[in-house]
Structures are given as structure tokens and as C-alpha cells.
Enzyme design. Sequence first.
Site, PDB file in Angstrom:
ATOM      1  N   HIS A   1       0.962  11.014  44.169  1.00 22.64           N
ATOM      2  CA  HIS A   1      -0.314  11.483  43.625  1.00 22.64           C
ATOM      3  C   HIS A   1      -0.891  10.551  42.574  1.00 22.64           C
ATOM      4  O   HIS A   1      -2.083  10.629  42.273  1.00 22.64           O
ATOM      5  CB  HIS A   1      -0.159  12.896  43.037  1.00 22.64           C
ATOM      6  N   GLY A   2      -0.069   9.703  42.000  1.00 24.75           N
ATOM      7  CA  GLY A   2      -0.619   8.785  41.022  1.00 24.75           C
ATOM      8  C   GLY A   2       0.473   8.003  40.325  1.00 24.75           C
ATOM      9  O   GLY A   2       1.596   8.483  40.192  1.00 24.75           O
TER      10      GLY A   2
END
Lengths: 499, 407
Positions: free
Chosen positions: A325-326
Site C-alpha cells: 500500500h505504500g
Amino acid sequence: MVFSSLLFLFAFLTVTLALYYVLPHNKWRNAVLFVVSLIFYGWGEPVYILVMLLSITEAYGFGFLIAKYRETNVRRARAWMTVSLLSNLAALLFFKYANFFLENLRLIPPLSEKIALIEGLTLPIGISFYTFQIMSYTIDLYRGQTEVQKNFVAFGTYVTLFPQLIAGPIVRYRDVDDQLTERRETVDLFASGVRRFLTGLGKKILIGDTASRIYEYAKASADFNATALGAWMVVIFYTLHIYYDFSGYSDMAIGLGRMFGFRFLENFDYPYISRSITEFWRRWHMSLGTWFKEYVYIPLGGNRAGRLKQYRNIAIVWFLTGFWHGANWNYILWGVYFGVILVIEKTFLLKRLEKLPKIVGHLYALLLIGFGWILFSYTDMAAGARCFLALFGVGVNALSSPVIGYEFLHAVPFLLIAVLGATPLPKRIWDRLAEHDWVSCGAILPDGREMPVTEDGLALSRRGKVFAVLTTVGCVFLFVFCVAYMVDSTFSPFLYFIF
Amino acid sequence: MIKKICNLATAVCFLALLFGLAAAFWILPDSPFSEAENRTLALFPEFSFETLTDGSFNAGMTEYFADQFPARPLFVRIKAESEIAAGRGENNGVLVGKNDQLAVRKFRVYESLLHQTPDMDYYYRSNVDAAIDALNAFAADASLPVVTILPPRSVDAAASAFTYPGEITDVLHEQLSAGLSPATGYIDLLPLFREHYDAGEYVYFRTDHHWTPEGAYLAYREIMKGFGMEDKILPESAFTVEEIPGFYGTTWSKSRLKFVEPDTIRYLSPGNEDEFVTDCLSVKMVKDEAGRPKKVKEIYKSFPGWLNRDYFTVKDKYGAFLDGTHNEQFISIPAMNRDREALLIMKDSFANTLVPYLAQHFDLVIGNLTGGVTNASELAEEYGCSRILIVYNWENLITSGSLAGIH
């Protein structure tokens, strides 16, 4: 470019639809989709088209080698698969994670002077999504679950297909391989796509964006006057924002797909009605969960290699889910947080929860999901911790303040609509009254069941007919409202004589 | 059968709207200016290899689409009225109160040039403290009498029209009253304006963020008292009322609520405008005899009186005061053929409606704080002013840092 913009709807989509339907054959239509998808992709950062094309070409080329050897020399096929996967992952690792690794290395004192960050490195949009799609082709091919795609345009279309290019759903190659060459566009499927698209647009623009504004307001207000109510507003409206934003985007992708004859798998299934985190992850961003399960968890042995290995596998999957996600610690923590909860649920909690009244499970799941979103939304983890403590009145100036209370009260009608809309209830009632599922006809359910595009068996009663018309008229109104909100969001009176 | 028909209808309606609006967008001529929003609109962006690769073409297209979208006012209105219908009580941060009183509630507040907040209720205390400190220091050094008035925002003055709590008003009011030294000659206008507003007087516009000429008259009286010239105050009967109806102000533009009735500007005319002249000056760099650069002020626009009545016929009617010279840096308004005391006004646009009253007593020298003019002492000396008036409203106080530069 994003779907929820005037430019997309009234320039990009009109031109694409016109070109697509003017051409007679799927071969040409694929070419149209391939080219416009590249333009769609390159709109923000034209340079990154090259990165994507390179990834496509690699996977396409190595595909022939994998297919050639998979029957005769499995080791060789495996080697080529590895090369293909690594070369694709390399781009993802470099663009998304390089600076994160460098930054963390710099924390080690002797290295801090010697290592410099790579400047000007921005994340190519959708790289996390399309890399995973490409990998699914390579792996499916190696496993013999699909045939090699000899047509470069068809393969390119699969990867770049603009509806799901930048925010999913992550479409497995084998779910659409037939559709790439043989799909039938019909008026019924198109109309069902329109309804689905507008549903998503409405979710994103009318609810998701509004929730986002209230969330931003509450988050910024906390810097001036930290209150418990403000912290709850942050959690509640972020929870709503991210669901409506993301699932709305998936709805739009699925709807757009149908307009071009594609049928994608569902991606969300009312995640907030879950009664456990295990259930939540079966309902939230399903295509990602499926991907990790199929291409990471099961290959690692899944749950068939003993308890200890199962926990190890869960740990790996959830670390990766978070990291996907990041490139920041808060995302990793967010993934690990869910991994830990899932293990706890598996060992004993799930069984206990089932014995308790339903409401307990709902509250338990919603709270843990909400706390998770704090981790997710605050890249500054100290601020996230302050927000978490503020929920319980720790470190706040007051439980509430007049202006924050005012903002909350005036958001209550919106809040009720948004909460209700996150449950299946409104749709269920509408479908019952209309005697027909207008939005999901043509859908492919997570278990692979295909919903018919039109049911011809039952004739509609009088009420059903009225609702058929209402649904159609409703679409027009929904579209007009969405356009109104889109036009307004850029409406910025320049009040020069304020000075 | 009905399902087939409805599917066909859905597809046709969707495509008709999509292609219809797209066609209207390309066919209808672009308008370069929006009167309702008071700004120039984006036109088709420049297309070249450079603009395409650096992303400016794409950004330009996004703006172009938004600004020239067909039936834009209608769409914006649909959104505004659905927000009110949904019980939000406001649109774009603008509250709707009793008697269609509008007031901006949320502002992008200022901390530094680099820091942008979303629209907020709260403000940075430190920024207001910086302004207070600067004013205190300035007044302590000044050898001339100083009067400071800080007009409240509509949401403060017209608070009784709203259910919106007075939390921020109270905090800001308290901070100003406690912080400003007597030397600044600070006059607290909030209680006065609330009293008159609550008595049903027309002291603030309903659709604009400014006070009305009648509101300005109230402030004028207070200013004169502050300068110890109570005996010179002209009674309201000394002015004749001239009504300019149909004024939709900035707050209305922001709220986009069509159902709100327009304001009427009741201009209090002293009837002697032709005895005055307004000169607008700007600073120019020239070279002196030795070739060194030096600054000179140059008159670049001059007109009789202080009004440009052309503005009364367009939307921006408040712009009539001082010819809409909102961004001019310096203005001088001497009375012709009279030798009078000169007053320096360091101001924002609230002072524009004070001019007709104050010009009756002083030659006016005006430095525009929001135009970046902060060197009050120099100006006072240069023009031989004997008094200084500071006019700066609360909105500017929390959304900009200009006043903190006064010296």
C-alpha cells in the site's frame, strides 16, 4: 487522469467510445483500447509510459520461453518465470521503494553521510496494480492455467486496460484471457455498465469526497484544538471516505469494463458489515486478497504445512500487503496489525465471537478497522498516536468544542446516508421492489458465479415496471448531480476585493 | 420486454448526455471572464511538445474544461442547493442565516507563506499575535496620534442571524482587546456593530463580506471620537441617500445560493464629490543623475471624487468606492484649493467606504496594507500627515500576514 473528472468523461470517454464502436472487429477495438489506455496513463507523467511498455514487453517475450519449456523442461520454465518476475518487480522496487530503503539505511550513523536519496523519483501511477497483473500472467502461464498470448496488442490491452489500470481491481490474466479475443458487447451489458459506473461515480463524488472534506477539516482542527469528538470525526469520516472512494472507483472500473464488453470480478462486498477482521478481508479489496492468497500464501504452503509455518506465511503475506500500500512504516505496521489480529482470530477469537450476539462482532470489527485506518492515514506516526489517544480523551483540551460540535451536528444527515449506503440494505430493498437486480446484472461474483446480463424468464409486475422506469430516470439524475458536484469542485470564486 | 427497453433507454440517455454536453462544450464559444466569480476564465491551453511533457498542457486542459463547461452556473447552483437541502446549513463554507444573511465561516488561515490549511474555523493565534506586536511597536514609536479599527467579519457582527457558535469570535475578540496597547488607539467595534445589527439596522451586507455605507458611518463616528474630534462629526442628515439595488457580493458568489435576495447599496452622499480628486500612484524605479536606481511615485490614474459609478451597473458594485482600486498601492485624495490636515490611512478594502466621510475633514493619503504597503512612518513623513488610521478586518487578520509588517 481520474474517472471522476470532467476531462475524463467529456473528452476521453466520449472519444474512446466513439472510436471503439465505429470499428467493427475486436482486433481493431483492442488496438483502440491499447492506444487510448496509453494516453490515459501518460496523461500525468508521459515518461512512465515507457516503463510500462518495457514491463509489458518483458512479460510478453518471456511468456514464449515459459510456454515453450513448461511441458518439456520444468526447471528451465521455472528459471524463465523467475527472470520475468524479477525484471518486473525490479521496476516496482526501484520506483516505489528505492528511496524508502535508502532513507532507512541513512538512519545507520556511518551511512547517513554516504548515501543520497535518488532525486526526482516519483511513483508511476498504478505501477503496483499493473505489476501484479503482469505477474499473474507469468505465473498462470507457468502453471499451465492459461495459454501463451501471442498477440502483443491483446496482451498490452490486458495490462493497460484503462478502466482497471490505476486503481484495480487487479484482474487475473486467466479470468479475462478469453474476453481479450472473444467478447460480445451488447446493449444490455452496456446499460448495466452505465448503471454500475454511475453508482460508482455517485459513491465517489457525492459521498466519498464529502466525507473526505469533513475528515480533512477534523484532522486540521486537531492541530488547533485537540478534542475527543474531533478525533472520532477523523476516524469515522476517514473510514467512510476510503470505502466510498475506493469501492466507488472499483464500481466505475467494473462499469466501464462492461461498456466495452469486459466482465471483471467484484472487488468489494460491503466490508463494513463484517463481524470479524477475517470476514473484513474477505470483503475488502478482494482482488488483492485473492492475488496474495494465490500467488504468495498458497505457494508458501498455506495452512497445510503445520501451525508454525502457517503463522509464518500469514506474517509474510500481511507484511507484504501493508508494504504494497505504500513505502512507509505506517503501511507496514498497518499490514502487520491485521496479520496479528488474524492470527488471534484464527487461534481462538473467531469461535468465541460467533457465540456472542451479532452486535458485539460488528462493533469489534468496526473499531479495529477504524483504528487501522488511523495507522493507514497518518504517515506521521506520532500524529497518528495522538489521534488514537484523543479518541479516549487522552491528551485533549476538551471532549468537544462548540465549532467542532456544530460541524458534527450538521454532518449527521449525511452521516446517516453514508452509513446506510455502506450496508446492503438500500440495494436489497430496491432490488426487491424492482423485482430485478439492475446494477449487478452481468456481474461476476467472487466465487466465480456469473450473473446473467438479462433475465428473460420472469415478467415484471406493474410495480417492477414502475421501478424499471425509476431506475432509468434515476441514472439520469444521478449523472446530472455528479456533474454538478464535479463542476463545483473546481468552482473557485476569485474574491480579489477581499483585500 | 420492459427490461430491454429500459436498458436501451439507459444507454441512449447516458450517451446523449455524454456526447451532448461534450458537443456543447466544443461548439459554444468560450467566455474569457466570469462576472459572477470576478475572475478571468481559463482558455484552451498552449499546445507544444514542452507543455505536453512538463504536464502544464494537461493541467491547463483540466482547468479549461472546468471553466468553460456548458451550463456551468446551473450545475454549480444544483450543487449549492442540494447541500442546503441535505441539512448542511452552508455551502462552500458560507452559512445561511435569518433573513438570508450570508457569512463565510471557514477560512484558509495563515501561518506562513508556505503553509496552507484547508478551510478552517480556527486560526493561528501566533499570526494574530505577530500583528498585535507589530502594531504596538509601531504605535509606541509614532509621534502622531494613531487610531486602529479592526472591523469584524460578517459571521462575528451578524452572529445573531446564525446558530453557529461564537467560540472563534470570542477568542479572537479577547485576544485583540487584551493584546493591543492604548497607544494604538484601538477601538473595539464588535459590541457596537452587534448592537446595531441586532436592532435591525443595515450595517453589514447580507451577500458581501463588507460593511454597508451605514456601517461605515458608525465606524466613522468612532474614529472621530478616537481622534478627539467628536464635535466635528457630521450628522447622518448631512448626507443624502442614493440607493443602488441589485448588489450580489462576494459571499453570495462563494455560496452560489440563487434564492438569496440581493443587497442594496445605500450610498450616503455628501454632495461635494466634485471638490475632490483621487490620484492613484505606483512606485517606479528610475535612475538619478549619478545613475543609481531610486524609487519615485508616479500618478498613473486620476479621477474626480472617489466613486466610479460605472461599477454600479456591473456585479462588483462595491468596486465603485475608490474605483475598485483594491490592489493599488497608494492613493492620495486631496481636496482642491483647500489647505487641510492630512490623514494617513493604512487599510484594506473596508476603508473604501469610509473615504466619503473622512474626506470631509482631512486630505487623505492611503497605503494599501493588502497591496503590501507597510512603511507607514515613511509615508506619514513624506506627505506631512498629522494623524494615522489603521483599518484592517478580522478576515485579513487571520488569513494573511500583512499587518505584521507595519512599521
